[in-house]
Every structure is written in C-alpha cells, then in structure tokens.
Design a protein around this motif. Structure first.
Motif, PDB file in Angstrom:
ATOM      1  N   VAL A 114       0.801  -1.227   0.000  1.00 45.08           N
ATOM      2  CA  VAL A 114       0.000   0.000   0.000  1.00 45.08           C
ATOM      3  C   VAL A 114       0.832   1.274   0.000  1.00 45.08           C
ATOM      4  O   VAL A 114       0.286   2.360  -0.029  1.00 45.08           O
ATOM      5  CB  VAL A 114      -0.962   0.039   1.205  1.00 45.08           C
ATOM      6  CG1 VAL A 114      -1.990  -1.048   1.094  1.00 45.08           C
ATOM      7  CG2 VAL A 114      -0.212  -0.050   2.499  1.00 45.08           C
ATOM      8  N   LEU A 115       2.162   1.158   0.044  1.00 51.74           N
ATOM      9  CA  LEU A 115       2.987   2.368   0.126  1.00 51.74           C
ATOM     10  C   LEU A 115       2.976   3.118  -1.200  1.00 51.74           C
ATOM     11  O   LEU A 115       2.998   2.518  -2.270  1.00 51.74           O
ATOM     12  CB  LEU A 115       4.432   1.999   0.490  1.00 51.74           C
ATOM     13  CG  LEU A 115       4.628   1.366   1.848  1.00 51.74           C
ATOM     14  CD1 LEU A 115       6.098   1.065   2.058  1.00 51.74           C
ATOM     15  CD2 LEU A 115       4.117   2.259   2.949  1.00 51.74           C
ATOM     16  N   GLN A 116       2.958   4.435  -1.109  1.00 49.35           N
ATOM     17  CA  GLN A 116       3.036   5.269  -2.309  1.00 49.35           C
ATOM     18  C   GLN A 116       4.457   5.735  -2.485  1.00 49.35           C
ATOM     19  O   GLN A 116       4.977   6.430  -1.620  1.00 49.35           O
ATOM     20  CB  GLN A 116       2.124   6.480  -2.157  1.00 49.35           C
ATOM     21  CG  GLN A 116       0.708   6.224  -2.585  1.00 49.35           C
ATOM     22  CD  GLN A 116       0.091   7.418  -3.259  1.00 49.35           C
ATOM     23  OE1 GLN A 116       0.690   8.481  -3.312  1.00 49.35           O
ATOM     24  NE2 GLN A 116      -1.098   7.240  -3.784  1.00 49.35           N
ATOM     25  N   PHE A 117       5.062   5.412  -3.629  1.00 50.91           N
ATOM     26  CA  PHE A 117       6.464   5.780  -3.808  1.00 50.91           C
ATOM     27  C   PHE A 117       6.647   7.070  -4.575  1.00 50.91           C
ATOM     28  O   PHE A 117       7.679   7.704  -4.492  1.00 50.91           O
ATOM     29  CB  PHE A 117       7.239   4.633  -4.438  1.00 50.91           C
ATOM     30  CG  PHE A 117       7.521   3.565  -3.433  1.00 50.91           C
ATOM     31  CD1 PHE A 117       8.645   3.650  -2.639  1.00 50.91           C
ATOM     32  CD2 PHE A 117       6.641   2.531  -3.219  1.00 50.91           C
ATOM     33  CE1 PHE A 117       8.899   2.709  -1.673  1.00 50.91           C
ATOM     34  CE2 PHE A 117       6.893   1.575  -2.259  1.00 50.91           C
ATOM     35  CZ  PHE A 117       8.022   1.673  -1.481  1.00 50.91           C
ATOM     36  N   ASP A 125      -4.121   0.596  -3.817  1.00 53.24           N
ATOM     37  CA  ASP A 125      -4.534   1.881  -3.257  1.00 53.24           C
ATOM     38  C   ASP A 125      -5.707   1.681  -2.284  1.00 53.24           C
ATOM     39  O   ASP A 125      -6.819   2.130  -2.522  1.00 53.24           O
ATOM     40  CB  ASP A 125      -4.923   2.823  -4.403  1.00 53.24           C
ATOM     41  CG  ASP A 125      -5.002   4.250  -3.937  1.00 53.24           C
ATOM     42  OD1 ASP A 125      -4.404   4.551  -2.892  1.00 53.24           O
ATOM     43  OD2 ASP A 125      -5.660   5.054  -4.614  1.00 53.24           O
ATOM     44  N   LEU A 126      -5.439   0.993  -1.188  1.00 53.68           N
ATOM     45  CA  LEU A 126      -6.506   0.677  -0.235  1.00 53.68           C
ATOM     46  C   LEU A 126      -7.046   1.939   0.427  1.00 53.68           C
ATOM     47  O   LEU A 126      -6.275   2.817   0.795  1.00 53.68           O
ATOM     48  CB  LEU A 126      -5.953  -0.240   0.870  1.00 53.68           C
ATOM     49  CG  LEU A 126      -5.727  -1.704   0.541  1.00 53.68           C
ATOM     50  CD1 LEU A 126      -5.323  -2.435   1.794  1.00 53.68           C
ATOM     51  CD2 LEU A 126      -6.979  -2.318  -0.018  1.00 53.68           C
ATOM     52  N   ASN A 127      -8.378   1.982   0.611  1.00 53.86           N
ATOM     53  CA  ASN A 127      -8.939   3.145   1.304  1.00 53.86           C
ATOM     54  C   ASN A 127      -8.664   3.095   2.805  1.00 53.86           C
ATOM     55  O   ASN A 127      -8.803   4.070   3.509  1.00 53.86           O
ATOM     56  CB  ASN A 127     -10.441   3.264   1.043  1.00 53.86           C
ATOM     57  CG  ASN A 127     -11.188   2.015   1.409  1.00 53.86           C
ATOM     58  OD1 ASN A 127     -10.577   1.033   1.813  1.00 53.86           O
ATOM     59  ND2 ASN A 127     -12.493   2.030   1.287  1.00 53.86           N
ATOM     60  N   VAL A 128      -8.255   1.908   3.318  1.00 54.53           N
ATOM     61  CA  VAL A 128      -7.943   1.802   4.748  1.00 54.53           C
ATOM     62  C   VAL A 128      -6.440   1.674   4.949  1.00 54.53           C
ATOM     63  O   VAL A 128      -5.992   1.131   5.948  1.00 54.53           O
ATOM     64  CB  VAL A 128      -8.656   0.594   5.385  1.00 54.53           C
ATOM     65  CG1 VAL A 128     -10.137   0.835   5.468  1.00 54.53           C
ATOM     66  CG2 VAL A 128      -8.355  -0.675   4.658  1.00 54.53           C
ATOM     67  N   GLY A 129      -5.648   2.198   3.990  1.00 51.12           N
ATOM     68  CA  GLY A 129      -4.203   1.997   3.937  1.00 51.12           C
ATOM     69  C   GLY A 129      -3.455   1.910   5.252  1.00 51.12           C
ATOM     70  O   GLY A 129      -2.870   0.877   5.573  1.00 51.12           O
ATOM     71  N   ILE A 130      -3.490   2.982   6.049  1.00 50.42           N
ATOM     72  CA  ILE A 130      -2.641   3.030   7.232  1.00 50.42           C
ATOM     73  C   ILE A 130      -3.137   2.044   8.290  1.00 50.42           C
ATOM     74  O   ILE A 130      -2.344   1.416   9.005  1.00 50.42           O
ATOM     75  CB  ILE A 130      -2.550   4.478   7.780  1.00 50.42           C
ATOM     76  CG1 ILE A 130      -1.514   4.593   8.884  1.00 50.42           C
ATOM     77  CG2 ILE A 130      -3.864   5.014   8.251  1.00 50.42           C
ATOM     78  CD1 ILE A 130      -0.112   4.349   8.409  1.00 50.42           C
ATOM     79  N   LEU A 188      -8.007   7.439   5.791  1.00 54.58           N
ATOM     80  CA  LEU A 188      -7.003   6.440   6.138  1.00 54.58           C
ATOM     81  C   LEU A 188      -6.105   6.120   4.950  1.00 54.58           C
ATOM     82  O   LEU A 188      -5.132   5.398   5.079  1.00 54.58           O
ATOM     83  CB  LEU A 188      -7.688   5.146   6.613  1.00 54.58           C
ATOM     84  CG  LEU A 188      -8.463   5.214   7.922  1.00 54.58           C
ATOM     85  CD1 LEU A 188      -9.359   3.999   8.035  1.00 54.58           C
ATOM     86  CD2 LEU A 188      -7.531   5.284   9.097  1.00 54.58           C
ATOM     87  N   ASN A 189      -6.483   6.647   3.781  1.00 56.80           N
ATOM     88  CA  ASN A 189      -5.730   6.345   2.565  1.00 56.80           C
ATOM     89  C   ASN A 189      -4.395   7.088   2.564  1.00 56.80           C
ATOM     90  O   ASN A 189      -4.335   8.295   2.826  1.00 56.80           O
ATOM     91  CB  ASN A 189      -6.578   6.772   1.367  1.00 56.80           C
ATOM     92  CG  ASN A 189      -5.930   6.436   0.068  1.00 56.80           C
ATOM     93  OD1 ASN A 189      -4.855   6.926  -0.242  1.00 56.80           O
ATOM     94  ND2 ASN A 189      -6.555   5.580  -0.703  1.00 56.80           N
ATOM     95  N   LEU A 190      -3.304   6.365   2.260  1.00 56.39           N
ATOM     96  CA  LEU A 190      -1.981   6.992   2.301  1.00 56.39           C
ATOM     97  C   LEU A 190      -1.854   8.111   1.260  1.00 56.39           C
ATOM     98  O   LEU A 190      -1.218   9.121   1.502  1.00 56.39           O
ATOM     99  CB  LEU A 190      -0.890   5.945   2.085  1.00 56.39           C
ATOM    100  CG  LEU A 190      -0.707   4.959   3.228  1.00 56.39           C
ATOM    101  CD1 LEU A 190       0.348   3.933   2.867  1.00 56.39           C
ATOM    102  CD2 LEU A 190      -0.312   5.661   4.498  1.00 56.39           C
ATOM    103  N   GLY A 191      -2.502   7.922   0.108  1.00 55.46           N
ATOM    104  CA  GLY A 191      -2.478   8.949  -0.929  1.00 55.46           C
ATOM    105  C   GLY A 191      -3.130  10.234  -0.445  1.00 55.46           C
ATOM    106  O   GLY A 191      -2.600  11.331  -0.634  1.00 55.46           O
ATOM    107  N   ASP A 192      -4.287  10.091   0.224  1.00 58.59           N
ATOM    108  CA  ASP A 192      -4.975  11.267   0.760  1.00 58.59           C
ATOM    109  C   ASP A 192      -4.131  11.958   1.813  1.00 58.59           C
ATOM    110  O   ASP A 192      -4.105  13.185   1.899  1.00 58.59           O
ATOM    111  CB  ASP A 192      -6.318  10.852   1.378  1.00 58.59           C
ATOM    112  CG  ASP A 192      -7.307  10.413   0.321  1.00 58.59           C
ATOM    113  OD1 ASP A 192      -7.026  10.672  -0.867  1.00 58.59           O
ATOM    114  OD2 ASP A 192      -8.338   9.821   0.680  1.00 58.59           O
ATOM    115  N   ILE A 193      -3.428  11.148   2.631  1.00 61.93           N
ATOM    116  CA  ILE A 193      -2.593  11.743   3.682  1.00 61.93           C
ATOM    117  C   ILE A 193      -1.479  12.572   3.049  1.00 61.93           C
ATOM    118  O   ILE A 193      -1.182  13.678   3.501  1.00 61.93           O
ATOM    119  CB  ILE A 193      -2.022  10.632   4.600  1.00 61.93           C
ATOM    120  CG1 ILE A 193      -3.161  10.007   5.409  1.00 61.93           C
ATOM    121  CG2 ILE A 193      -0.980  11.199   5.543  1.00 61.93           C
ATOM    122  CD1 ILE A 193      -2.758   8.821   6.231  1.00 61.93           C
TER     123      ILE A 193
END
Lengths: 350, 144
Positions: A114-117, A125-130, A188-193
């Motif tokens: 789930v990490l965004q590089f 791209d999980l909506n509950v990423g973290i 919770l999405n890493l992209g949104d964060i």
C-alpha cells in the motif's frame, strides 16, 4: 502523466491485449516480485550501513576486505547463509518452526503493497491503507511468539514472550499517534494523507497543530523503534542475557528470514513515518523539483535520514531494562499520545 | 477495491513463496552433515534440563489484557477519527467521555501497580496465612 507511469498504475493498462484479469494478476505478481527484491536489497544495504555507521561511530573501519570498502561483504554473508546447514532441533515443533520465518517475511512484504512511492505509483490503493499497515504488522508478533514457542528452548521462549509483551505494549501509543494524523486528514488512505500535506515543508503534518502533531511524531518514532526490536529497545534479542532470543534455535536461511524482515521493516517504518509526518514523496520546496523521478528521490532520502537516526540511536544509547521499557510505553508514550490526540481534536473544533 | 485487496493477497502469497523458494535453493546448495548432537536443544553447552514449555511470568498475561482493552478502544476510535472533520464538536465530546472512561482504567491499573514490571511492595493478603502457619497435607488429613 508520462507513459511509463500509466504502465505502473493498476487497472489502467492491459498487457498486449490479454484479458484484464490475467494482466492484472501478472501485474500484481510483478509488483510482489519487485518488492521481494527491494526488501532483500534493503536488508543487504541496511546491514552494510549498520556496520559502516557503527564503525564510524566507534572510530574503526568496519568491513574493508570484500569489494571496495567492503561493499560486497553483506552479499558474501547472504551467500554464506544460503549455504549453511538448516538445523531443526529434535525437540522443536517442526511445523510451527517452519511457519514462523515464512509468516514474518510474508507479513512484512504484504505491508509494502500500500505504500506510495511517488505520485500515482502504488500497487494497492486501499482506502484503509494506514489501518491495514497497523493490522498486518501485528503478524510479526504472532510469528515471533511462534518462533519462540516452537523452538522448545528456554532462551527462545523468554525472548518470544518478551518480544510479544514489548511489541503489543508499544502498539498502543503508535496507533494513537497515527490516529492524530488520521484526525487531521480525515482519511485512512496513504495517498490522501500525502495530498493533505501539499505545499512546502511547513505544510507537512509534523508542523500542523503545533505542538501536538510534533508530539505524535516523537511518540510514533520511539514506539516504532520498540516495535522493530531495535536498540535501545532490543530486549528480545538481548544477547548478553538470553543468547539470541527467539532466534536461538534458527540457522541458515530461516534465521536470515528474521533479519530480512527486520531490515525490511525498518525501511517500511521509515517510509510510513515519512508518509505520515514528513510529506511523503513531496519536495520540501513546494513545486520546485517535484517531478516524478525527484519524488522517488525525496521519499528515499527522507526515509534514509530516518534509518540513519535509528542506527545512530542504536550505537549511542545503552539498552534499557525491561521495567524501563514498560515504563516508557505505558507511563510516558501512551499519556502523551492521548494528550496529542485530545489537543488536536480541541484545536480542530475551535 | 476488491482488486486492491487481491493485490495484498498476492503479496502475502508471494512473500511465502519467496521464502519457500529460497529454502529449497538453500536445501539444494547446502552441505548436510547431520549428527544427533546438532539436534539437541541449545542451553549454553549444558545438557538441557527439563522441558522448555514451562509456565511463564503471569505479568505477560496482565500486559496482554491491558493491551487488549486499549486495542479494542483504538479499533473503535479509528472510524471516529476518519470522519471527525465532518462530525464536529458533538462527536468530540462524546468520544472524550469514552476516552475518559478508559483513562480512568489506565489510572486504576497504574495506581494498582500492574504497570510495574518489578513489584517492590507486595501487600500481603490478610486472608492467606503465612506458610509457616499453614498446615501440611498430612496434618490436614489427620485433622479430618
């Protein structure tokens, strides 16, 4: 988006007209294979850096013989570990003894998904990423208990129990610190964060709601050190007390699985800290030098700074006692994490 | 979304497969020189005394219980934290009541000394007689 980026984003491409499902599957397996390689390379690089940094800090040279400045030393060690005889003690529970290293590595690898590089480069791209990362890293505890229990060795059992108590204790402040970020972002999405931290370095999460997010950052960093079983919290492997802890009865490649997972986890945690608090792949200067290749560069350089600090602490601080460990977790970090959470909540509704 | 979770599953399986593959490679390459002594349990050179699957400190159990309580709380807090921006002051007050109750729990555990690893002052339970005053099994049987 350049062409090679869309090549890397799932669902948007098919390989040579293959059905979508099959091309997606190929894509996933490719991603998993890449990250197997990445975690192996990270372990090799991590061990090399650890040796070199510790050597510099103790005013010695470190590995110098194999390759230029010993750069191939860890590779030679990896080959040596592959060639070692695999010993399973006669008294051990053989099935569980086998499952533990497999589980610890699989769980670590799955967290990488789930990490965004950099912008748009993410495999899942999980909506509950973290939340997913917190959940899947808990598998490490189970694997360590399995390793400790199945070895049928007193050192292993003690090390396993210590590790379990330590990791679960520090999971509370770590999760609360993550919650502070989730509250200020609302996702919770890493992209949104990462998107929420758009702009120069002063819009990074660490500088929001001062000083509460900064407290959360410190809490998360210390807790992650303990969850990684790294010094000064490396009680589970305290070699002066319990030999090698849960890994006492492991040899050869099974043993190296634990170390592979440890260094891969170090990298994972550094990337997660970067994503949560330090703007992820965003350039510290706003839009300056924020194109796609630079994003990867920024992410890795931030992550490696964190890794360097982890190693620096390891070779600077003495190991804490087990009662000091519990003190740190329950009486220092947990209250501070609650303060940060309540403080951010108050500032947000005001 | 399902596709994303499928990716996670593929990663899990691939991780297990990677370790398995390397174990097979290792098995093919390694020199095997088995000896029964190699298979004994390591105990610093001594012959292992007794079984290792023994009782361990009850403190681990207490830690696990406290952890469980807080972890469940965190599971409740995460959905709240995610939509906190939209909910506003009312949700904040509500959740603070919930957190407060748990903090009272933490304070209780703290005050009771269950967070201490070393327990320096064990308060003797008045109902339990000191060992010297307790009857042995034989005496008990004789008394009956």
């Amino acid at each position: 988006m350049p062409a090679f980026i869309s090549f890397l984003t799932i669902t948007e491409f098919t390989i040579f007209g293959l059905p979508e499902d099959i091309s997606n599957l190929i894509f996933m397996v490719l991603g998993a294979a890449i990250f197997c390689g990445v975690s192996a390379v990270m372990a090799l690089l991590g061990v090399y850096l650890e040796r070199k940094i510790s050597a510099k800090m103790q005013d010695r040279l470190g590995p110098m013989e194999v390759g230029s400045h010993g750069i191939l030393q860890t590779l030679a060690d990896a080959v040596k570990l592959l060639l070692k005889e695999d010993i399973v003690p006669a008294a051990a529970d053989k099935t569980l003894h086998f499952i533990a290293p497999v589980m610890i590595f699989a769980a670590t690898l799955a967290a990488f998904a789930v990490l965004q590089f950099s912008e748009g480069i993410v495999f899942s791209d999980l909506n509950v990423g973290i939340f997913y990362i917190i959940a899947i890293s808990s598998f490490v505890v189970i694997a360590i208990i399995l390793a400790g229990w199945s070895s049928n060795n007193k050192w292993s059992l003690l090390g396993g129990m210590r590790a379990a108590a330590q990791i679960v204790s520090f999971e509370i402040p770590a999760s609360l610190a993550v919650m502070v970020v989730v509250m200020s972002v609302g996702s919770l999405n890493l992209g949104d964060i990462i998107d929420a931290q758009e702009g120069s370095m002063f819009s990074w999460m660490i500088f929001r709601f001062f000083p509460f997010n900064f407290i959360a950052f410190i809490v998360f960093f210390v807790a992650s050190l303990a969850e990684l079983n790294r010094a000064p919290f490396d009680m589970p492997e305290a070699e002066s007390e319990i030999v090698a802890g849960f890994a006492t009865e492991y040899s050869g490649f099974k043993w190296s699985c634990f170390f592979l997972a440890e260094y891969a986890n170090m990298f994972l945690v550094s990337v997660v800290i970067t994503t949560l608090f330090l703007g992820g792949w965003r350039s510290p200067f706003g839009d300056f030098l924020n194109s796609q290749p630079f994003q990867l560069f920024w992410l890795l350089s931030k992550a490696f700074v964190i890794i360097f600090i982890q190693m620096w602490l390891r070779w600077t601080l003495p190991r804490v006692r087990v009662d000091q460990l519990m003190y740190t977790s329950w009486k220092v970090l947990t209250p501070f994490a609650f303060v940060a959470m309540i403080g951010v909540g108050l500032l947000m509704i005001l | 979304m399902l596709l994303n979770f499928a990716t996670v599953l593929v990663f899990l399986v691939a991780g297990a497969f990677f370790v398995g593959m390397n174990l097979v490679i290792s098995r093919l390459l390694q020199t095997r020189n088995p000896h029964p002594v190699k298979l004994t349990t390591y105990e610093c050179g001594e012959i292992a005394e007794g079984h290792s699957w023994v009782q361990f400190n009850i403190r681990f159990y207490v830690i696990a219980l406290i952890f469980l309580i807080f972890e469940v709380e965190i599971v409740f807090l995460f959905p709240w934290a995610t939509i906190f921006k939209e909910l506003g002051a009312f949700a904040f007050v509500e959740m603070m009541i919930f957190v407060f109750i748990l903090l009272v729990g933490l304070a209780y555990v703290w005050g009771k000394g269950d967070l201490e690893w070393e327990k320096p002052n064990i308060v003797p339970d008045a109902r339990v007689k000191p060992v010297s005053e307790q009857k042995t099994n034989k005496e008990q049987i004789a008394a009956v």
